[in-house]
Design a protein around this motif. Sequence first.
Motif, PDB file in Angstrom:
ATOM      1  N   ARG A 541       0.849  -1.193   0.000  1.00 12.62           N
ATOM      2  CA  ARG A 541       0.000   0.000   0.000  1.00 12.62           C
ATOM      3  C   ARG A 541       0.883   1.241   0.000  1.00 12.62           C
ATOM      4  NH1 ARG A 541      -2.433   0.990   4.444  1.00 12.62           N
ATOM      5  NH2 ARG A 541      -1.587  -0.639   5.805  1.00 12.62           N
ATOM      6  N   LEU A 542       0.381   2.300  -0.592  1.00  8.93           N
ATOM      7  CA  LEU A 542       1.073   3.590  -0.537  1.00  8.93           C
ATOM      8  C   LEU A 542       0.712   4.275   0.774  1.00  8.93           C
ATOM      9  CD1 LEU A 542       0.523   4.970  -4.165  1.00  8.93           C
ATOM     10  CD2 LEU A 542       2.500   3.711  -3.286  1.00  8.93           C
ATOM     11  N   ASP A 543       1.727   4.722   1.499  1.00  5.59           N
ATOM     12  CA  ASP A 543       1.481   5.331   2.800  1.00  5.59           C
ATOM     13  C   ASP A 543       2.200   6.672   2.889  1.00  5.59           C
ATOM     14  OD1 ASP A 543       0.544   5.267   5.570  1.00  5.59           O
ATOM     15  OD2 ASP A 543       2.643   5.025   6.116  1.00  5.59           O
ATOM     16  N   VAL A 544       1.621   7.550   3.704  1.00  4.33           N
ATOM     17  CA  VAL A 544       2.229   8.855   3.956  1.00  4.33           C
ATOM     18  C   VAL A 544       2.961   8.781   5.284  1.00  4.33           C
ATOM     19  CG1 VAL A 544       1.810  11.315   4.292  1.00  4.33           C
ATOM     20  CG2 VAL A 544       0.373  10.005   2.695  1.00  4.33           C
ATOM     21  N   ASN A 545       4.274   8.916   5.246  1.00  4.01           N
ATOM     22  CA  ASN A 545       5.083   8.859   6.463  1.00  4.01           C
ATOM     23  C   ASN A 545       5.417  10.277   6.920  1.00  4.01           C
ATOM     24  OD1 ASN A 545       6.666   7.777   8.546  1.00  4.01           O
ATOM     25  ND2 ASN A 545       8.519   7.924   7.304  1.00  4.01           N
ATOM     26  N   GLU A 546       5.021  10.605   8.137  1.00  2.00           N
ATOM     27  CA  GLU A 546       5.272  11.934   8.699  1.00  2.00           C
ATOM     28  C   GLU A 546       6.210  11.784   9.888  1.00  2.00           C
ATOM     29  OE1 GLU A 546       1.215  12.711   9.425  1.00  2.00           O
ATOM     30  OE2 GLU A 546       0.874  13.726   7.521  1.00  2.00           O
ATOM     31  N   TYR A 547       7.382  12.375   9.767  1.00  5.56           N
ATOM     32  CA  TYR A 547       8.390  12.217  10.817  1.00  5.56           C
ATOM     33  C   TYR A 547       9.259  13.471  10.872  1.00  5.56           C
ATOM     34  CZ  TYR A 547      12.148  10.105  13.584  1.00  5.56           C
ATOM     35  OH  TYR A 547      13.072   9.822  14.564  1.00  5.56           O
ATOM     36  N   ASN A 548       9.387  14.021  12.081  1.00  5.87           N
ATOM     37  CA  ASN A 548      10.214  15.210  12.296  1.00  5.87           C
ATOM     38  C   ASN A 548       9.855  16.363  11.349  1.00  5.87           C
ATOM     39  OD1 ASN A 548      11.645  14.197  14.436  1.00  5.87           O
ATOM     40  ND2 ASN A 548      13.426  13.573  13.232  1.00  5.87           N
ATOM     41  N   GLY A 549       8.566  16.520  11.104  1.00  4.79           N
ATOM     42  CA  GLY A 549       8.116  17.606  10.252  1.00  4.79           C
ATOM     43  C   GLY A 549       8.227  17.346   8.767  1.00  4.79           C
ATOM     44  N   ASN A 550       8.763  16.177   8.389  1.00  5.35           N
ATOM     45  CA  ASN A 550       8.892  15.830   6.976  1.00  5.35           C
ATOM     46  C   ASN A 550       7.792  14.858   6.571  1.00  5.35           C
ATOM     47  OD1 ASN A 550      11.306  17.344   6.560  1.00  5.35           O
ATOM     48  ND2 ASN A 550      12.477  15.694   7.536  1.00  5.35           N
ATOM     49  N   THR A 551       7.279  15.012   5.379  1.00 13.48           N
ATOM     50  CA  THR A 551       6.246  14.126   4.840  1.00 13.48           C
ATOM     51  C   THR A 551       6.802  13.448   3.601  1.00 13.48           C
ATOM     52  OG1 THR A 551       4.504  15.603   5.649  1.00 13.48           O
ATOM     53  CG2 THR A 551       3.880  13.992   3.985  1.00 13.48           C
ATOM     54  N   THR A 552       6.874  12.116   3.634  1.00 12.78           N
ATOM     55  CA  THR A 552       7.462  11.360   2.528  1.00 12.78           C
ATOM     56  C   THR A 552       6.599  10.152   2.187  1.00 12.78           C
ATOM     57  OG1 THR A 552       8.804  10.064   4.088  1.00 12.78           O
ATOM     58  CG2 THR A 552       9.823  12.034   3.120  1.00 12.78           C
ATOM     59  N   LEU A 553       6.859   9.609   1.004  1.00 12.11           N
ATOM     60  CA  LEU A 553       6.177   8.394   0.574  1.00 12.11           C
ATOM     61  C   LEU A 553       6.815   7.180   1.228  1.00 12.11           C
ATOM     62  CD1 LEU A 553       4.218   6.860  -1.371  1.00 12.11           C
ATOM     63  CD2 LEU A 553       6.108   6.836  -3.019  1.00 12.11           C
ATOM     64  N   GLN A 554       5.970   6.231   1.628  1.00 16.47           N
ATOM     65  CA  GLN A 554       6.449   4.980   2.207  1.00 16.47           C
ATOM     66  C   GLN A 554       5.558   3.846   1.706  1.00 16.47           C
ATOM     67  OE1 GLN A 554       7.847   4.099   6.606  1.00 16.47           O
ATOM     68  NE2 GLN A 554       5.630   4.058   6.549  1.00 16.47           N
ATOM     69  N   LEU A 555       6.165   2.719   1.412  1.00 14.83           N
ATOM     70  CA  LEU A 555       5.405   1.542   1.008  1.00 14.83           C
ATOM     71  C   LEU A 555       5.193   0.645   2.229  1.00 14.83           C
ATOM     72  CD1 LEU A 555       7.234   0.546  -2.325  1.00 14.83           C
ATOM     73  CD2 LEU A 555       5.599   2.397  -1.895  1.00 14.83           C
ATOM     74  N   LEU A 556       3.974   0.173   2.418  1.00 15.37           N
ATOM     75  CA  LEU A 556       3.666  -0.788   3.485  1.00 15.37           C
ATOM     76  C   LEU A 556       3.405  -2.134   2.845  1.00 15.37           C
ATOM     77  CD1 LEU A 556       1.294   1.273   5.827  1.00 15.37           C
ATOM     78  CD2 LEU A 556       3.780   1.011   5.958  1.00 15.37           C
ATOM     79  N   LEU A 557       4.274  -3.104   3.115  1.00 10.27           N
ATOM     80  CA  LEU A 557       4.131  -4.423   2.507  1.00 10.27           C
ATOM     81  C   LEU A 557       3.088  -5.251   3.247  1.00 10.27           C
ATOM     82  CD1 LEU A 557       6.724  -3.435   1.148  1.00 10.27           C
ATOM     83  CD2 LEU A 557       7.659  -5.746   1.398  1.00 10.27           C
ATOM     84  N   ASN A 558       2.138  -5.795   2.478  1.00 10.95           N
ATOM     85  CA  ASN A 558       1.121  -6.688   3.037  1.00 10.95           C
ATOM     86  C   ASN A 558       1.492  -8.159   2.855  1.00 10.95           C
ATOM     87  OD1 ASN A 558      -0.312  -4.327   3.384  1.00 10.95           O
ATOM     88  ND2 ASN A 558      -1.690  -4.671   1.658  1.00 10.95           N
TER      89      ASN A 558
END
Length: 563
Positions: A541-558
């Motif tokens: 799945r495509l996920d939005v990773n928010e960390y330390n004020g940064n927003t990046t794309l992250q893949l979540l493997l099922n």
Amino acid sequence: MPAIVARPFAPSDAQTLSQHGLHPVLARIYAARGIGSPQQLEYDLKNLLPLSLLKNAQHMAVLLADAIAAGKRLLVIADYDSDGATACAVAVRALRACGAQVDYLVPNRFEYGYGLTPEIVQLAASARPDMLITVDNGIASVAGVAEANRLGMQVLVTDHHLPGDELPDAACIVNPNQPGCSFPSKNLAGVGVIFYVMLALRAEMRQRDAFAGKAEPNLGNLLDLVALGTVADVVKLDDLNRTLVSNGLKRMRAGKACAGIQALFKVAGRNERRASSWDLGFALGPRLNAAGRLEDMALGIECLLCDDPVRALELAQQLDTLNRERRAIEADMHNQALAALEQITVQDNYSLSLFDPDWHQGVIGILASRLKEKFHRPVIAFAQGNDGEIKGSGRSIAGLHLRDALDLVAKRHPEMIRKFGGHAMAAGLTIAEEDFARFETAFETVCAQLLTPALLTQTVETDGALETPEMSLELAQLLRTEVWGQAFPEPAFQGEFQVEQQRVVGEKHLKLRLKQSGRSFEAMLFFHADPLPERLRAVYRLDVNEYNGNTTLQLLLNHWEPL
């Protein structure tokens, strides 16, 4: 190993949706979920199905308006899950806004079991109500309604569960699944049913000019509760339910949720301003359910009724503590079940029935769900009840209507199943402990007749592959704002990757860097700590990773398999 299968879709539907401005990938995703018209995605409340189509809703509104005008005492009889809790909160809040004298009662599942039983009616009678209103239960409460009638209490039943052969002798029943109801959506949760009844009540009182000189109740304020109960009860997200959920999520994102829901977001570590269906189903719902599973759902209902943010947070923290306890109990039960199943060849079975006298009655439903996911078989898990009885909670797979299967067992073996009820995918029942082995055999026989080997073959459904440029933060953010859930699954994609980096985080998760077509992606594989091969095919799945004020794309493997 499960087969990876791409969902089929009609290219013409995808083209129609794309021409109306939808992102091409989103158009394809919606087409694969049966959406052929952009109007199905217009979640305006003006598009709600008419009240007049829901059998008896307007008649029940008349009875309620009469009771309110006469100053009668009303008592809501709730259920002990998230749907029942949110339905109770909707009923109490709306009735009070309409001037009713109303309180609620929720059965303790360990003392009274499910629904409006004669024992609950006798307990309710001590509060001397004139009218009982069931939410998310009552359609099977023939004996309970008879007892209420005997004691002089009028009963209004609102429910969504499938009725049995006999309906209770209530003053009025609203249930889209009752005989003779032409309501197009048969998938309303209990909270959706009572919301419709409250809309009908407001319309009736408006017609009586009951709001003259004062503000009319804004029932749209209750849509956050409706959304939470609908998603948490895992009912099918048809057009109507998606409209209700979409509008509830909008309230949450606008910071307008009730204090209890805001507090649940806080203790779950989630941001209500970015509320999603996932939050409702996997963060808030389990915390609310924990009260009914381990103690008393009154704690959850009080949280949802509370308007004081400080007190609501205290109640939500108690719910969070209960949920942590529930997780620990569930983990132990899951390990015990897996150990027991090592003694048999699961693949030779069409069903799984398990019983352990030490299992917690409030957690067997989750256990059945976990085992169903793992083994792709209908599963019924039993725990100790009272007086020589055991209580079972079951979960099914596509192709087997669980309540109908139990009905068939009951017809073939009269008296063995003492009580049962539920849906296609989930059901509950009570049998004598001494009948467990006999039930296990009977249920297996029915499942073997109703299921085929093909239906027992597990598949992982995807929305096909994404081109590398399509794998973007923009698309991930777009998908997060849409409404996903039961029978309208969150999109998942398949692709082939090279594993560039991997390391264990949190002792049991893999943090990955995957490469595809020369581009690298950050990814996570939760609850898996063993190293992966250098090349793999993954469902993600495509996920939005928010960390330390940064927003990046992250893949979540099922799911993954080696290449």
